[in-house]
Design an enzyme around this catalytic site. Sequence first.
Site, PDB file in Angstrom:
ATOM      1  N   HIS A 117      32.742 -25.479  32.783  1.00 41.88           N
ATOM      2  CA  HIS A 117      31.659 -25.451  33.691  1.00 41.88           C
ATOM      3  C   HIS A 117      30.201 -26.880  32.688  1.00 41.88           C
ATOM      4  CE1 HIS A 117      28.697 -22.319  35.525  1.00 41.88           C
ATOM      5  NE2 HIS A 117      28.056 -22.651  33.722  1.00 41.88           N
ATOM      6  N   GLU A 118      29.984 -26.083  31.523  1.00 39.34           N
ATOM      7  CA  GLU A 118      28.336 -27.096  31.506  1.00 39.34           C
ATOM      8  C   GLU A 118      28.799 -28.815  31.126  1.00 39.34           C
ATOM      9  OE1 GLU A 118      26.932 -25.293  30.254  1.00 39.34           O
ATOM     10  OE2 GLU A 118      27.913 -23.757  29.967  1.00 39.34           O
ATOM     11  N   HIS A 132      27.888 -29.068  34.575  1.00 38.20           N
ATOM     12  CA  HIS A 132      26.021 -28.831  34.688  1.00 38.20           C
ATOM     13  C   HIS A 132      25.032 -30.237  34.420  1.00 38.20           C
ATOM     14  CE1 HIS A 132      24.830 -24.758  35.616  1.00 38.20           C
ATOM     15  NE2 HIS A 132      24.980 -24.065  33.861  1.00 38.20           N
ATOM     16  N   ARG A 135      31.054 -14.116  40.515  1.00 40.62           N
ATOM     17  CA  ARG A 135      31.517 -15.556  40.494  1.00 40.62           C
ATOM     18  C   ARG A 135      33.337 -15.702  39.819  1.00 40.62           C
ATOM     19  NH1 ARG A 135      28.452 -16.613  34.650  1.00 40.62           N
ATOM     20  NH2 ARG A 135      29.419 -19.037  35.139  1.00 40.62           N
ATOM     21  N   ASP A 146      31.076 -23.182  38.022  1.00 43.00           N
ATOM     22  CA  ASP A 146      31.558 -22.657  38.040  1.00 43.00           C
ATOM     23  C   ASP A 146      33.362 -23.163  39.120  1.00 43.00           C
ATOM     24  OD1 ASP A 146      30.841 -20.329  36.011  1.00 43.00           O
ATOM     25  OD2 ASP A 146      30.486 -19.345  38.427  1.00 43.00           O
ATOM     26  N   HIS A 190      22.370 -16.890  37.312  1.00 45.05           N
ATOM     27  CA  HIS A 190      24.045 -16.663  37.920  1.00 45.05           C
ATOM     28  C   HIS A 190      24.111 -15.278  39.127  1.00 45.05           C
ATOM     29  CE1 HIS A 190      23.743 -17.959  33.590  1.00 45.05           C
ATOM     30  NE2 HIS A 190      24.100 -18.706  33.954  1.00 45.05           N
ATOM     31  N   GLU A 210      24.852 -22.350  39.059  1.00 50.16           N
ATOM     32  CA  GLU A 210      25.988 -22.256  38.485  1.00 50.16           C
ATOM     33  C   GLU A 210      27.122 -21.480  39.245  1.00 50.16           C
ATOM     34  OE1 GLU A 210      25.622 -21.000  35.199  1.00 50.16           O
ATOM     35  OE2 GLU A 210      23.239 -22.086  34.760  1.00 50.16           O
TER      36      GLU A 210
END
Length: 792
Positions: free
Chosen positions: A629-630, A633, A760, A693, A754, A689
């Site tokens: 996920h990060e 980004h 999610r 995800d 988010h 976000e």
Amino acid sequence: MFGIPMKQVQMANQGYRRTNFEEDEYASAGGTPTSVDFPPSQVVFKGGAGSSSSGLWGLWTKRSLLENCLIIAVAILILIVIILAAVLASRDTKVQELVTESQKHCSTPRCVNIASSLLTSMDSTVDPCYDFFHYACGGWIRDNPIPSGHSRWNTFEVMTQKNLIVLKNAIDKPLQNFSNEAERKAKIYFTSCMDEDDHVEKAGAKPLLDLIAGLEWGVLLSEWDSAWRLPDSWNFHKMLEDLQLLNICAFFAISVGADDKDSSSNILQIDQGGLLILTRDNYLNKTVDDDKVLKGYLTYMKTVYKLLGAPNDTFTEERLREVILLETEIANITTPDEERRDQNKQYHKYDYRYLTRTWPLIEWMHLTNHILNRVGVSITLDEKVVVYSPEFLTKLNLILEEYMKTDRGKVILTNYLIWQVVGSYASFLSKPFRNAQTAFEEIMLGKQGNDVAWHICIEETDMNLGYALGALFVKEMFKGGSKKKSEKMVENVRHAFMRNLKTLSWMDAQTKAAAMDKANSMHDMIGFPDYILDNAKLDKKYKGLIMNETDYFGNNRRAQDYRLIKTFEKLRKRPLKNEWSMTPSTVNAYYKPNDNTMVFPAAVLQVPFFDINYPESLNYGAMGVVMGHELTHGFDDQGREFDKYGNLNQWWKNTSIDRFKTKAKCFVDQYSSYKLNGENLRGKQTLGENIADNGGIKSAYHAYKGWVEKNGDEKLLPGIGLTHEQLFFLGFSQVWCSNSQKEHAHLQLVTDNHSPAKFRVIGTLSNSREFAEAYKCKPGTPMNPVKKCQIW
């Protein structure tokens, strides 16, 4: 020698332990698999060649009864021996099958506990192909009602509560037991917050009244009635300067940070502001008389002013209604977050000469130098500044111009600025002030009751001295093995992301090569900054911050001043690389585009996200997805605008940008179609976000499959009946198990970038072909729609 027909032996073996599939097979054949039915025609005694049935009967009749009995007994004995031999052979085969099967499962107590925890959180009555969130989390939702003092309860909150206990035990030691001054300051702050000797209660409203009096604005709340008039010394610009020195962003925010287009230097930055407690959406198309939240807000303001000694309820309400009307005007000129996602469009670099000429109602030069004087720096009209919201400042200038025309308008501006001070500091006063805040939070968030006092005090200590408190947390909880293993996981996820990147057909070769370079250059920071375990360096970080165990209000005031100084002293310095923005005890992670760095604090490297003894399917499904996920980004709709050095520029070709935007619109439309409590999600606001995800789970899944290729299949968990591919997606989903009050859910929809927890899970998995394959979801089912959104 007589034998049992082979088919019957196989039936007997299968009957020892069968699956549901085998039961259906037996039912179609008739009979029960555990019985052995021998037709009479198979039990015969043959004579020699040419013998017939009549010859056999003759032989039978000529023998004595005893002989005949012996023959029958021997025949029966032989038959019994044959049956026993067959049974023993069947048993040995089945035992071997059981041994082989047991070798596929992990039967250790830890595996049993893990399986039990997963099963307890699940609701297996729900079809996973129709609603995977409730399939994964139905049991957790049932067993975890929202506790007192909270407006939501989720896995992150549970982990945070456990961490609070660790921190409480660590900070409860006597002051002399701490190894450095920074940790002692954290202890002192915590003591002042707990206020066991009632210093806060005894002080009452006095600390805030003293602060207001010290501003010398000519305002005494005890005399705040219809007779109050503007003092001759009234100076709007001085008021703004005083508030900025209190680190309060009235009307706008001014700060120092890395220049988005030159990450090697810091620069002054100005952005929209002015809304202290409520959000933009709380004001739009609403009034105090028809909206529950605004009405509760007014009640809270009135209660606080009465506690501060304001003598006239009618006058106070009239003045506070005017403050809310001014805040409503500010809300209406504030640009919503979903329209601020394009970083290039937000970036405007000017000099102070331009600011002074364009928005003259603010004395920009004097204001900024007044702040910088605290750190021994000054600027001239040639100083550069990045403005992120010029359209907001233009409209704000018009509003201020209108209010400054009359004394009545100036009074409203003054009352607004006073409320900025009061609203910022009232929560640090005695219990009646905190009770008023709790009553308002019940209306705004749906929160019932109060949290435990020491929970609140640990959280506040973390806010003010987070790295000193983090040092205590790391010493208690973070083990070296966790860091080493998680570093390897990050690399595996990165490589999986890059392998997939090579296969993308929508991205041109040049942009793809640059993206590969950025992914390969991305830094990762895991656990905690090293300096916090060095006493001298940790003490240096908090040098100048004074704590007093009998002065809770003063401690918070000084902590605000400390943050202000730390922010503005960066102006003439280069940005620190690898600087942490999140404390070690924070259950979260983040990506920093100016550094091209992803950060994973120690607190998130715990169950259910990560455990060095967990199955890798669960580690990759939870923590691996966080890492993916990060990393993703760096390539979402905002992160992709920054190059590998952290500079904002167009390093993509236009053709790839256009294709990216087309694919991103798929996510906007998908998430905007979801509803929570009858209210649509904001797909544009949550775009970054949602991209992270979806990209994160794909990279983590393929990283896990790569791990299996190298290390072999893991043993299955007992009693759960799921493959490790299925466990991967279950582990991902269960970290999002959550309960939320409707009020909190609404606030999240309008303010959070988010998506709510449920979506999610559902949004991400319904786009995953790997998920549909693992759970064998037929095309067209809710969790396997024909149309899927994918970018990375």
